[in-house]
Scaffold this active site. Structure first.
Site, PDB file in Angstrom:
ATOM      1  N   ASN A   9      30.478 -20.645  17.488  1.00  0.00           N
ATOM      2  CA  ASN A   9      31.044 -19.367  17.043  1.00  0.00           C
ATOM      3  C   ASN A   9      32.061 -19.636  15.924  1.00  0.00           C
ATOM      4  O   ASN A   9      33.154 -20.125  16.192  1.00  0.00           O
ATOM      5  CB  ASN A   9      31.721 -18.661  18.226  1.00  0.00           C
ATOM      6  CG  ASN A   9      32.391 -17.363  17.821  1.00  0.00           C
ATOM      7  OD1 ASN A   9      32.136 -16.833  16.735  1.00  0.00           O
ATOM      8  ND2 ASN A   9      33.245 -16.839  18.684  1.00  0.00           N
ATOM      9  N   TRP A  10      31.660 -19.292  14.713  1.00  0.00           N
ATOM     10  CA  TRP A  10      32.545 -19.539  13.556  1.00  0.00           C
ATOM     11  C   TRP A  10      33.660 -18.490  13.453  1.00  0.00           C
ATOM     12  O   TRP A  10      34.548 -18.631  12.634  1.00  0.00           O
ATOM     13  CB  TRP A  10      31.731 -19.545  12.269  1.00  0.00           C
ATOM     14  CG  TRP A  10      30.968 -20.817  12.032  1.00  0.00           C
ATOM     15  CD1 TRP A  10      30.857 -21.886  12.876  1.00  0.00           C
ATOM     16  CD2 TRP A  10      30.218 -21.159  10.858  1.00  0.00           C
ATOM     17  NE1 TRP A  10      30.085 -22.861  12.301  1.00  0.00           N
ATOM     18  CE2 TRP A  10      29.682 -22.442  11.065  1.00  0.00           C
ATOM     19  CE3 TRP A  10      29.943 -20.491   9.658  1.00  0.00           C
ATOM     20  CZ2 TRP A  10      28.892 -23.081  10.096  1.00  0.00           C
ATOM     21  CZ3 TRP A  10      29.151 -21.124   8.695  1.00  0.00           C
ATOM     22  CH2 TRP A  10      28.636 -22.414   8.922  1.00  0.00           C
ATOM     23  N   LYS A  11      33.571 -17.423  14.228  1.00  0.00           N
ATOM     24  CA  LYS A  11      34.549 -16.325  14.131  1.00  0.00           C
ATOM     25  C   LYS A  11      34.695 -15.886  12.666  1.00  0.00           C
ATOM     26  O   LYS A  11      33.721 -15.924  11.934  1.00  0.00           O
ATOM     27  CB  LYS A  11      35.884 -16.749  14.741  1.00  0.00           C
ATOM     28  CG  LYS A  11      35.726 -17.416  16.105  1.00  0.00           C
ATOM     29  CD  LYS A  11      37.023 -17.536  16.848  1.00  0.00           C
ATOM     30  CE  LYS A  11      36.790 -18.392  18.086  1.00  0.00           C
ATOM     31  NZ  LYS A  11      37.705 -18.130  19.153  1.00  0.00           N
ATOM     32  N   HIS A 100      32.620 -10.417  23.168  1.00  0.00           N
ATOM     33  CA  HIS A 100      33.515 -11.584  23.098  1.00  0.00           C
ATOM     34  C   HIS A 100      34.921 -11.136  23.479  1.00  0.00           C
ATOM     35  O   HIS A 100      35.332 -10.018  23.167  1.00  0.00           O
ATOM     36  CB  HIS A 100      33.500 -12.166  21.676  1.00  0.00           C
ATOM     37  CG  HIS A 100      34.201 -13.484  21.595  1.00  0.00           C
ATOM     38  ND1 HIS A 100      35.566 -13.571  21.473  1.00  0.00           N
ATOM     39  CD2 HIS A 100      33.745 -14.757  21.651  1.00  0.00           C
ATOM     40  CE1 HIS A 100      35.914 -14.861  21.448  1.00  0.00           C
ATOM     41  NE2 HIS A 100      34.825 -15.601  21.548  1.00  0.00           N
ATOM     42  N   GLU A 102      37.704 -11.657  22.270  1.00  0.00           N
ATOM     43  CA  GLU A 102      38.544 -11.181  21.151  1.00  0.00           C
ATOM     44  C   GLU A 102      38.198  -9.732  20.792  1.00  0.00           C
ATOM     45  O   GLU A 102      39.060  -8.966  20.365  1.00  0.00           O
ATOM     46  CB  GLU A 102      38.375 -12.125  19.944  1.00  0.00           C
ATOM     47  CG  GLU A 102      39.074 -13.459  20.198  1.00  0.00           C
ATOM     48  CD  GLU A 102      38.477 -14.649  19.465  1.00  0.00           C
ATOM     49  OE1 GLU A 102      37.698 -14.453  18.509  1.00  0.00           O
ATOM     50  OE2 GLU A 102      38.800 -15.791  19.859  1.00  0.00           O
ATOM     51  N   GLU A 172      33.324 -17.221  29.687  1.00  0.00           N
ATOM     52  CA  GLU A 172      34.400 -17.695  28.824  1.00  0.00           C
ATOM     53  C   GLU A 172      35.747 -17.249  29.399  1.00  0.00           C
ATOM     54  O   GLU A 172      36.208 -16.134  29.104  1.00  0.00           O
ATOM     55  CB  GLU A 172      34.245 -17.119  27.417  1.00  0.00           C
ATOM     56  CG  GLU A 172      32.987 -17.555  26.703  1.00  0.00           C
ATOM     57  CD  GLU A 172      33.202 -17.599  25.203  1.00  0.00           C
ATOM     58  OE1 GLU A 172      33.077 -18.679  24.616  1.00  0.00           O
ATOM     59  OE2 GLU A 172      33.532 -16.559  24.606  1.00  0.00           O
ATOM     60  N   GLY A 178      40.420 -21.106  22.617  1.00  0.00           N
ATOM     61  CA  GLY A 178      41.326 -21.451  21.522  1.00  0.00           C
ATOM     62  C   GLY A 178      42.626 -22.091  21.975  1.00  0.00           C
ATOM     63  O   GLY A 178      43.566 -22.191  21.194  1.00  0.00           O
ATOM     64  N   SER A 218      37.338 -23.799  24.735  1.00  0.00           N
ATOM     65  CA  SER A 218      37.801 -25.145  24.372  1.00  0.00           C
ATOM     66  C   SER A 218      36.789 -26.235  24.720  1.00  0.00           C
ATOM     67  O   SER A 218      37.164 -27.355  25.092  1.00  0.00           O
ATOM     68  CB  SER A 218      39.168 -25.437  24.995  1.00  0.00           C
ATOM     69  OG  SER A 218      40.138 -24.551  24.440  1.00  0.00           O
ATOM     70  N   GLY A 239      33.941 -22.582  19.907  1.00  0.00           N
ATOM     71  CA  GLY A 239      34.434 -21.892  18.717  1.00  0.00           C
ATOM     72  C   GLY A 239      34.969 -22.936  17.750  1.00  0.00           C
ATOM     73  O   GLY A 239      34.248 -23.438  16.884  1.00  0.00           O
ATOM     74  N   GLY A 240      36.236 -23.309  17.934  1.00  0.00           N
ATOM     75  CA  GLY A 240      36.894 -24.250  17.030  1.00  0.00           C
ATOM     76  C   GLY A 240      36.088 -25.512  16.766  1.00  0.00           C
ATOM     77  O   GLY A 240      35.981 -25.960  15.625  1.00  0.00           O
TER      78      GLY A 240
END
Ligand code: PEP
Length: 259
Positions: A9-11, A100, A102, A172, A178, A218, A239-240
């Site tokens: 997930n590049w967000k 998601h 977010e 998640e 994150g 994470s 993600g990251g």
């Protein structure tokens, strides 16, 4: 048994030039290591990158699928700023992140909205990746199971059979996203078994067992193997760690190298 799936997930990150640079490294490495024979690989990118990514993936002849990060539930209409499932389908997207944390946290997405989005995806032939998970406060209060059960009841249980087996559920925990603080493989496995038993109850074991349940929060090259060792975990949603091509490659290789 299905191959594990790894969804990066590049967000809200990367320009067109950065995306091309990433694929120059990532796509040939995926092909050279035959990673797509052993895993499904998906990149969830901003809408603005979809066309460029599609073109570059074709040029690299790479078996990597594309996901959008959100979708509206209606096919068209007066909804300024929104994008529909048929529009994404036309652009060669195969998967869509839905609900998601977010989106739930910052844009007020409800379980009902999650259900409508996921239903629209299935109707358009797209695979919804439906994100569920408890907040840090809910985790501390010991109500993680109840929270995801409610998210399944209100956001997932009414999805049509048998198409629902196309959907992917991403557990998640919000406190792990994150933060660098992944759920331990033991906690993740317990939550995944609970989610699996809820899915079996709602859809019946024949369908419920076929729905993939993946973990996000994470996930990294350092914990991918331990997480994926659990038979309950069908893949990862980093993600990251997916923003760097080498890190994501290492994570996938670690995830498919079960002990
Ligand atoms: C995510 O974006 O869904 C996610 C899990 O992020 P991170 O891996 O950075 O925690």
């Amino acid at each position: 048994m299905q191959k594990p799936i790894f969804i990066g997930n590049w967000k809200m990150n990367k320009s067109g030039a950065e995306a091309c640079q990433y694929l120059e490294r990532f796509a040939p490495a995926v092909t050279a290591a035959k990673l797509s024979d052993q895993a499904e690989i998906v990149l969830a990118v901003p809408y603005t990158l979809i066309e460029t990514m599609q073109r570059e993936l074709t040029r690299h002849k790479a078996t990597i699928a594309l996901a959008a990060q959100n979708v509206h539930w209606l096919p068209s209409g007066a909804h300024t700023g929104e994008i529909s499932a048929p529009m994404l389908k036309e652009f060669g997207v195969s998967h869509v992140l839905v609900g998601h944390s977010e989106r739930r946290q910052f844009y007020g997405e409800s379980d009902e909205g999650v259900f409508k989005r996921a239903e629209a995806c299935l109707g358009a032939g797209l695979i919804p990746i439906i994100c569920i998970g408890e907040t840090g406060d809910e985790y501390k209060r010991g109500i993680s199971r109840e929270v995801v059960s409610l998210q399944i009841k209100n956001g997932i249980s009414k999805l049509p059979k048998p198409q629902v087996i196309q959907a992917i559920i991403a557990y998640e925990p919000v406190w792990a996203i994150g933060t660098g603080l992944s759920a331990t493989p033991e906690i993740a496995a317990l939550m995944h078994s609970h989610i699996r038993s809820e899915l079996n109850q709602v859809f019946g074991p024949t369908l419920g067992e076929q729905i993939r349940v993946i973990y996000g929060g994470s996930a990294s090259r350092d914990n991918a193997q331990r997480l994926c060792n659990s038979p309950e975990i069908d893949g990862l949603l980093p993600g990251g760690a997916s923003l760097d091509a080498d890190h994501f490659l290492d994570l996938i290789k670690a995830g498919i190298k079960k002990q």
